[in-house]
Design an enzyme around this catalytic site. Structure first.
Site, PDB file in Angstrom:
ATOM      1  N   SER A  46       0.856  -1.178   0.000  1.00 30.36           N
ATOM      2  CA  SER A  46       0.000   0.000   0.000  1.00 30.36           C
ATOM      3  C   SER A  46       0.898   1.237   0.000  1.00 30.36           C
ATOM      4  CB  SER A  46      -0.880  -0.039   1.254  1.00 30.36           C
ATOM      5  OG  SER A  46      -1.632   1.132   1.370  1.00 30.36           O
TER       6      SER A  46
ATOM      7  N   LYS B 191      -0.937  -0.854  -4.484  1.00 24.04           N
ATOM      8  CA  LYS B 191      -2.186  -0.147  -4.142  1.00 24.04           C
ATOM      9  C   LYS B 191      -1.839   1.303  -3.861  1.00 24.04           C
ATOM     10  CE  LYS B 191      -4.764  -0.156   0.189  1.00 24.04           C
ATOM     11  NZ  LYS B 191      -5.513  -1.011   1.139  1.00 24.04           N
TER      12      LYS B 191
ATOM     13  N   LYS C 137      -3.026   4.885  -2.438  1.00 26.90           N
ATOM     14  CA  LYS C 137      -4.024   5.601  -1.663  1.00 26.90           C
ATOM     15  C   LYS C 137      -4.451   6.816  -2.481  1.00 26.90           C
ATOM     16  CE  LYS C 137      -4.237   3.388   2.298  1.00 26.90           C
ATOM     17  NZ  LYS C 137      -5.507   2.891   2.838  1.00 26.90           N
TER      18      LYS C 137
ATOM     19  N   ASP D   9      -7.219   2.865  -3.172  1.00 30.46           N
ATOM     20  CA  ASP D   9      -7.988   2.828  -1.925  1.00 30.46           C
ATOM     21  C   ASP D   9      -8.296   4.256  -1.497  1.00 30.46           C
ATOM     22  OD1 ASP D   9      -9.129   2.350   0.532  1.00 30.46           O
ATOM     23  OD2 ASP D   9      -7.344   1.451   1.441  1.00 30.46           O
TER      24      ASP D   9
ATOM     25  N   GLU E 127     -11.112   0.539  -3.882  1.00 26.94           N
ATOM     26  CA  GLU E 127     -11.432   0.145  -2.508  1.00 26.94           C
ATOM     27  C   GLU E 127     -12.106   1.293  -1.759  1.00 26.94           C
ATOM     28  OE1 GLU E 127      -7.937  -1.310  -0.549  1.00 26.94           O
ATOM     29  OE2 GLU E 127      -8.865  -1.365   1.436  1.00 26.94           O
TER      30      GLU E 127
ATOM     31  N   ASP F  64     -13.924  -2.283   2.248  1.00 29.24           N
ATOM     32  CA  ASP F  64     -13.036  -2.499   3.400  1.00 29.24           C
ATOM     33  C   ASP F  64     -13.819  -2.067   4.646  1.00 29.24           C
ATOM     34  OD1 ASP F  64     -11.168  -2.196   5.443  1.00 29.24           O
ATOM     35  OD2 ASP F  64      -9.742  -1.002   4.320  1.00 29.24           O
TER      36      ASP F  64
ATOM     37  N   LYS G 260     -10.099  -7.883   7.017  1.00 31.84           N
ATOM     38  CA  LYS G 260      -9.178  -7.569   8.110  1.00 31.84           C
ATOM     39  C   LYS G 260      -9.791  -8.167   9.361  1.00 31.84           C
ATOM     40  CE  LYS G 260      -7.678  -3.091   6.279  1.00 31.84           C
ATOM     41  NZ  LYS G 260      -7.955  -1.631   6.315  1.00 31.84           N
TER      42      LYS G 260
ATOM     43  N   GLY H 188      -4.413  -4.803   5.577  1.00 32.89           N
ATOM     44  CA  GLY H 188      -3.372  -4.602   6.581  1.00 32.89           C
ATOM     45  C   GLY H 188      -3.655  -3.366   7.402  1.00 32.89           C
TER      46      GLY H 188
HETATM   47  O1  SMG Z   1      -0.605  -2.763   6.701  1.00 33.86           O
HETATM   48  O2  SMG Z   1       0.178  -2.201   4.765  1.00 33.86           O
HETATM   49  C1  SMG Z   1      -0.606  -2.050   5.693  1.00 33.86           C
HETATM   50  C2  SMG Z   1      -1.625  -0.946   5.599  1.00 33.86           C
HETATM   51  C3  SMG Z   1      -2.428  -1.052   4.379  1.00 33.86           C
HETATM   52  O3  SMG Z   1      -3.484   0.784   3.361  1.00 33.86           O
HETATM   53  C4  SMG Z   1      -3.492   0.017   4.286  1.00 33.86           C
HETATM   54  N1  SMG Z   1      -4.405   0.047   5.260  1.00 33.86           N
HETATM   55  O4  SMG Z   1      -7.671   1.183   4.467  1.00 33.86           O
HETATM   56  O5  SMG Z   1      -6.634  -0.551   3.826  1.00 33.86           O
HETATM   57  C5  SMG Z   1      -6.656   0.494   4.483  1.00 33.86           C
HETATM   58  C6  SMG Z   1      -5.487   0.988   5.283  1.00 33.86           C
HETATM   59  C7  SMG Z   1      -5.889   1.235   6.704  1.00 33.86           C
HETATM   60  C8  SMG Z   1      -4.835   1.781   7.538  1.00 33.86           C
HETATM   61  S1  SMG Z   1      -4.384   3.372   7.082  1.00 33.86           S
HETATM   62  C9  SMG Z   1      -3.890   4.143   8.502  1.00 33.86           C
HETATM   63 MG    MG Z   2      -8.622   0.141   2.873  1.00 31.89          MG
END
Ligand code: SMG
Ligand code: MG
Length: 375
Positions: A134, A160, A162, A188, A213, A238, A262, A290
């Site tokens: 991510s 991925k 953001k 995402d 996402e 998610d 998750k 994650g």
């Molecule tokens: O563990 O690599 C990881 C984080 C992956 O982007 C990630 N998580 O919405 O999927 C999600 C985010 C939530 C945490 S962002 C603070």
């Molecule tokens: Mg997410």
């Protein structure tokens, strides 16, 4: 097996670089660890709540509070086993991440005592899992391209990005132009858009993304169903998917063509298996999300991701993606995969000296009998 008590650790893990999402920037991972102590050994759980209620309503202080006040007392007198822990905790509403942390610690101690790896208990069918990474929102496109290039060089099988309003179509286009059409790419939004932004979502269609996402707020299943009719890219949920019941509803409504699982968000690894099964029986692929886990949560995530319907690479990146030093032996990427732990329980333990260095607060909660539900 009876619970003698729980040791709660509050640790601070500096991130190797700031991680920016549509709801803020993180530079340190503030983690609550749960050590369940019994006469037959101990087990570790990790709470994935963030410091502030931005990803979901939960936050670390609240998780610690509900664990101390309700969850540990609820396990007093319970004969701990894989089937007894969830019913004892599920009497309480919400607080999924707190419950998941306690459940994980109990599963670890129980399965370790029996010599069963968590992966085997959950129904894993793989010995390694494909990993994605991510990539946070960046200040500039060149910085993003450097970061993505570095991760591709490391061997990640999927990227991925953001996104948020103002950082969506252009970064996606730039990554596609630089790295080509063969890169498995997804985005995402962490709920940052509304249905008024449908044109932006449609503008992502030409880039052949695996999925978008959580574009809309978590409670807006109908909005996601409407959006799914208007965009070609599959919608993945998610934040919205808080249980197997919600997963079934989202799928039946047409709000989710893919689901991010998750364990923390759905109340634990056993509930995560139910979500997996609900999706599998409806032909909906899943992947493992994650929450910037330490090696403890990462170990359990990798075990979960080895289940059959986890057919897309997860956000199960290597320890060094976030941490210069992990509390466990670091998870390392090998040909874009992580190895599923084979030792009993979650299969990993924290290094006591590293843990001691990172610990900011430690508290013992005795597992004594008492009326924990008195109001
Ligand atoms: O563990 O690599 C990881 C984080 C992956 O982007 C990630 N998580 O919405 O999927 C999600 C985010 C939530 C945490 S962002 C603070
Ligand atoms: Mg997410």
């Amino acid at each position: 097996m009876r619970l003698d008590g729980v040791e709660l650790y509050r640790i601070a893990m500096p991130l190797v670089s700031p991680f920016r999402t549509s709801f803020g920037v993180q530079t340190t991972r503030d983690v609550l660890l749960v050590r369940a102590v019994t006469g037959e050994g101990d087990g570790w759980g990790e709470c994935v709540a963030m410091s502030a209620p931005l990803y979901s309503a939960e936050y670390v202080d609240a998780a610690a509070d509900v664990i101390i006040r309700f969850l540990v007392p609820a396990l007093a007198g319970v004969d701990l086993d894989v089937t007894t822990v969830r019913p004892a905790l599920d009497r309480f509403k919400g607080h999924s991440m707190a419950k998941a942390a306690v459940e994980m610690a109990v599963l670890d101690v129980v399965l370790r005592a029996r010599g069963v790896p968590l992966a085997a208990h959950l129904g894993a069918v793989r010995t390694t899992v494909d990993c994605g990474v991510s990539v946070g929102v960046m200040d500039t496109v060149p910085e993003l391209l450097d970061a993505v290039g570095g991760y591709l060089d490391e061997g990640y099988k999927r990227i991925k990005l953001k996104i948020e309003p103002g950082w969506d179509v252009e970064p996606v286009r730039a990554v596609r132009e630089r790295f080509g059409d063969d890169v498995a790419l997804q985005v995402d939004a962490n709920t940052a858009y509304t249905l008024a932004d449908v044109a932006t979502m449609v503008a992502l269609d030409p880039f052949d993304l695996l999925l978008i996402e959580q574009p809309l707020p978590e409670d807006d299943l109908l909005g996601h169903a409407e959006l799914a009719k208007q965009v070609d890219t599959p919608i993945c949920l998610d934040e919205s998917i808080t249980s197997a019941n919600v997963a079934r509803a989202a799928i039946e409504l047409g709000a989710a063509q893919i689901v991010n699982i998750k364990a923390g968000r759905v109340g634990g690894y056993l509930s995560a298996v139910e979500v997996h099964d609900a999706c599998a029986s409806r032909g909906i692929p899943v992947w493992c999300g994650g929450m910037l886990e330490t090696g403890l949560g990462r170990a359990a995530n990798v075990a979960l991701a080895a289940m059959p319907n986890f057919t897309l690479p997860g956000d199960t990146s290597a320890s060094r993606r976030y941490f210069a030093r992990d509390v466990t032996e670091p998870f390392e990427l090998v040909n874009g995969t992580l190895a599923v732990p084979t030792e009993p329980g979650i299969g990993v333990r924290p290094h006591p000296d590293v843990l001691a260095e990172l610990t900011e607060d430690k508290r013992w909660i005795p597992g004594m009998a008492g009326d924990s539900t008195a109001l």
